[in-house]
Design an enzyme around this catalytic site. Sequence first.
Site, PDB file in Angstrom:
ATOM      1  CB  SER A 167      -0.919  -0.471   1.209  1.00  0.00           C
ATOM      2  OG  SER A 167      -1.997  -0.496   1.219  1.00  0.00           O
ATOM      3  CE1 TYR A 191      -5.174   2.590   3.658  1.00  0.00           C
ATOM      4  CE2 TYR A 191      -6.049   0.637   2.549  1.00  0.00           C
ATOM      5  CZ  TYR A 191      -4.977   0.592   2.636  1.00  0.00           C
ATOM      6  OH  TYR A 191      -3.941   1.000   1.727  1.00  0.00           O
ATOM      7  CG  ASN A 228      -6.998  -2.285  -0.370  1.00  0.00           C
ATOM      8  OD1 ASN A 228      -5.621  -1.733  -0.551  1.00  0.00           O
ATOM      9  ND2 ASN A 228      -7.430  -2.763   0.525  1.00  0.00           N
TER      10      ASN A 228
END
Length: 384
Positions: free
Chosen positions: A92, A191, A193
């Site tokens: 990340s 969070y 992605n």
Amino acid sequence: MIKHQRALSGVLVLAVAVAGALAAGPAVTASTGTADHDRLHEVMHRLTTVDGGPGALIRVRDRRGDAVLTSGVADVTSRAPMRGDSSFRIGSMTKMFVATTVLQLVGKRRVVLDAPVERYLPGVVRGHGNDGRAITVRQLLQHTSGIPDYLNYLSLQKVLKDPLAHHDPHDLVNMALAHPPTFKPGTGWSYSNTGYLLAGMLIEKVTGHTYGQEIRRRIIKPLRLRQTYVPGDASAIPGPHPRGYARPGQDAPLMDITAINPSVAGPSGSMISSGTDLNRFLGALVRGRLLRPAQLREMMRTRPTGSPDGSAYGLGLESDPLPCGGLYWGHDGGILGYQTLGGATVDGRQATVMVNLYPGESDAQDHDTKTAVQTALCEDRPSL
């Protein structure tokens, strides 16, 4: 380190090969300097003993010099030591490069931060209450969009069937959009992605080039990052690199998962780099060499993540308090086989740590990677 910041969840373990057990007590080696840095040596030793990592390195840099400290092994079969010039998957930490590219486009007035995603990706974000007309570019970059994280729904068995398979980002996005939002856009922080898959798609739509081509043109080449790559579908890591391992459960054997197709992470976590390159990038970023002042201010405009350690998230960049006072800026990264964390202070210090184990068997590795970076940034000078 915030667990949900990892590029790939701990559930996704690719069992390519089973490696042998580690020998106890790996050596800690400093390549430069003679100063006594007992605390940093202790943390690095802990990463490769009680925490279970095969090997680790930390690269530290400031305006007066550069140093590297290594511990343990790069390969549990050959027992080759960890090299200080290693390349590795950065998970990340890729998000900092993607966000920087988007913000450069904002500086050129080709993207508007508070414009709806629909303007750039018409019809892409739709379904089950997810709506690109109500989500802004800023919210994608700051994890305030409410779009579900596709990694919560990616089938382990599908990946295990063919770990070198290509994963199309549209398919991964649609996997997430088959589920309702985590919250109404702008009302929470979680969070995701998926937001960075969409940011990569946005870059391609606006520029006509892939996110990787734009990162190479805008960041890698200008900074002369010689060990930094956006690999696409390539499963190999160029240059000297440690093997990457995973331990899927307590007391489970190590699994060698060095070779994977990084398209499973894409713009959310596919890149390869080194400690030297990441420190150079972080220093250039926080000191204003990559973004205009207005865009750097937006990147550093943070909101709390809810973590008890006081971390706050901007646009692809996180701030964390230092035990010696002040803040550092950076990101963590976890992708199968490798865990990384890098940070920089605005007065010119950078540190990047890497362990060739992810996921590990406990949260201790998370804690100690963060402790290593904080300790290095609080030292008086980079000699180890």
